[in-house]
Enzyme design. Sequence first.
Site, PDB file in Angstrom:
ATOM      1  N   ASP A  27       0.816  -1.213   0.000  1.00  0.00           N
ATOM      2  CA  ASP A  27       0.000   0.000   0.000  1.00  0.00           C
ATOM      3  C   ASP A  27       0.852   1.267   0.000  1.00  0.00           C
ATOM      4  O   ASP A  27       0.367   2.335  -0.354  1.00  0.00           O
ATOM      5  CB  ASP A  27      -0.937  -0.010   1.218  1.00  0.00           C
ATOM      6  CG  ASP A  27      -2.286   0.606   0.902  1.00  0.00           C
ATOM      7  OD1 ASP A  27      -2.694   0.565  -0.271  1.00  0.00           O
ATOM      8  OD2 ASP A  27      -2.924   1.153   1.825  1.00  0.00           O
ATOM      9  N   ASP A 326     -12.064  -6.237   9.533  1.00  0.00           N
ATOM     10  CA  ASP A 326     -12.267  -7.684   9.608  1.00  0.00           C
ATOM     11  C   ASP A 326     -13.534  -8.032  10.377  1.00  0.00           C
ATOM     12  O   ASP A 326     -14.400  -8.778   9.894  1.00  0.00           O
ATOM     13  CB  ASP A 326     -11.043  -8.361  10.241  1.00  0.00           C
ATOM     14  CG  ASP A 326     -10.540  -7.637  11.485  1.00  0.00           C
ATOM     15  OD1 ASP A 326     -11.207  -6.682  11.945  1.00  0.00           O
ATOM     16  OD2 ASP A 326      -9.483  -8.021  12.009  1.00  0.00           O
TER      17      ASP A 326
END
Length: 443
Positions: A27, A326
């Site tokens: 990223d 998550d």
Amino acid sequence: MGVVNTALSVMAYDYPIEKLSVYVSDDGGSKLTLFAFMEAARFAAHWLPYCRKNKVVERCPKAHFGSSNPSRFPETDQIKTMYESMRVRVENVIKRGSISHDYITKQGESEALSRWTDGFTPQNHPSVVQVLLENGKDNDATGHGMPNLVYISREKSTDSPHHFKAGALNVLLRVSATMTNAPVILTLDSDMYSNDPQTPLRALCYLLDPSMDPKLGYVQFPQVFHGINKNDIYGGELRHVFEVHMPGMDWLAGPIHAGSGGFFRRRVFYGCPSETLEMNQGRQVSHSIKSREVLEMAHHVAGCKYENQTKWGRKMGFRYGSLVEDLYTSCLLQCEGWKSIYCNPKRPAFLGKSPINLHDFLNQTMRWSVGLLEVAFSRYSPITFGVQSISLLSGLCFAHYTFWPIWAIPVTIYAFLPQLALLNSASIFPKVWPSMHPFALYY
């Protein structure tokens, strides 16, 4: 080197090479990371046949060579020398902050690294999709095929929002769909390496079992940590989560996704079980993943404006709106009708790192606390939306996690109250007189 070791450990799975692809998300968009994986691709040509021939169990090179009782095979010293040479080159490049021309051995590598121009920054750069290994075209030292290895860095722009880990995961979902479109996806943190080469087969025993619920969306393995001090003074092993909570939730709709070590059906990221697929799960990729057509589409779906006016992050993929994507995503998946299952084999499937100092522990706890409270007070709060959509018990289980940061208030009070009471010669507990209770004299 940590993420290189993780990638090499899953590339060496006991699984058909032609069905295995490894996508690495960077990223930050660092060319030093890309260089590290160029080195890893070269080393993999020797590491994979070494593991296959000798039936090595610990297929993370660092763990294998650093073990207190390492396995010894005729090629061990030679492979270890190769690994150390790779490690030294990568660490030298990281230390200098630049890549020496002596380390570039192929024309394609030079072209890939040329994308990093002066205007290329971690916050503002184009998408980068680089195929380092292609199955069917790249072979190892023994002539066998190798799995696909693809480096991805999504486009970043100061004009577009960045959805941190969830956004990077959604780019991985789209890019992998354009290139290989495998029906099962493993999400793995960079510091959680594979500890068992049979792990994919364990997950498929659930996902492919015709007797299992067709709404089974993912198989979650526990996170097991190594390198923690003997007393684990910060509770980094999270035993209450993986030894108590998840087995308990397994009897309901299933455990949460722990951010790593989850095998998902690709299907779950495109809608509830009863909806029609937006992207055809059965579509076979007919072109080479290095073809111009495939790479153009991969760069397009990795663009920062691709998600505009789409359902990505809301109804598709990993969900936006919380730092704990998550838990948030797994909660919404169960609200849509998907279920999960907990798999905890005797030999840990994955081993990772956990905070071992106060500074790292506080940073991690702060991020978790903010993210959990974002879910707790959102429109999809488990205590309201979750209880109605899943079940009372499952909703309360998710609510237990999301409201966990509030425990800091009574715990902090209880931590200071006894000391304050002692300084003021006061008692924080009521007095019990013998006449008040018949058994008081035995206290």
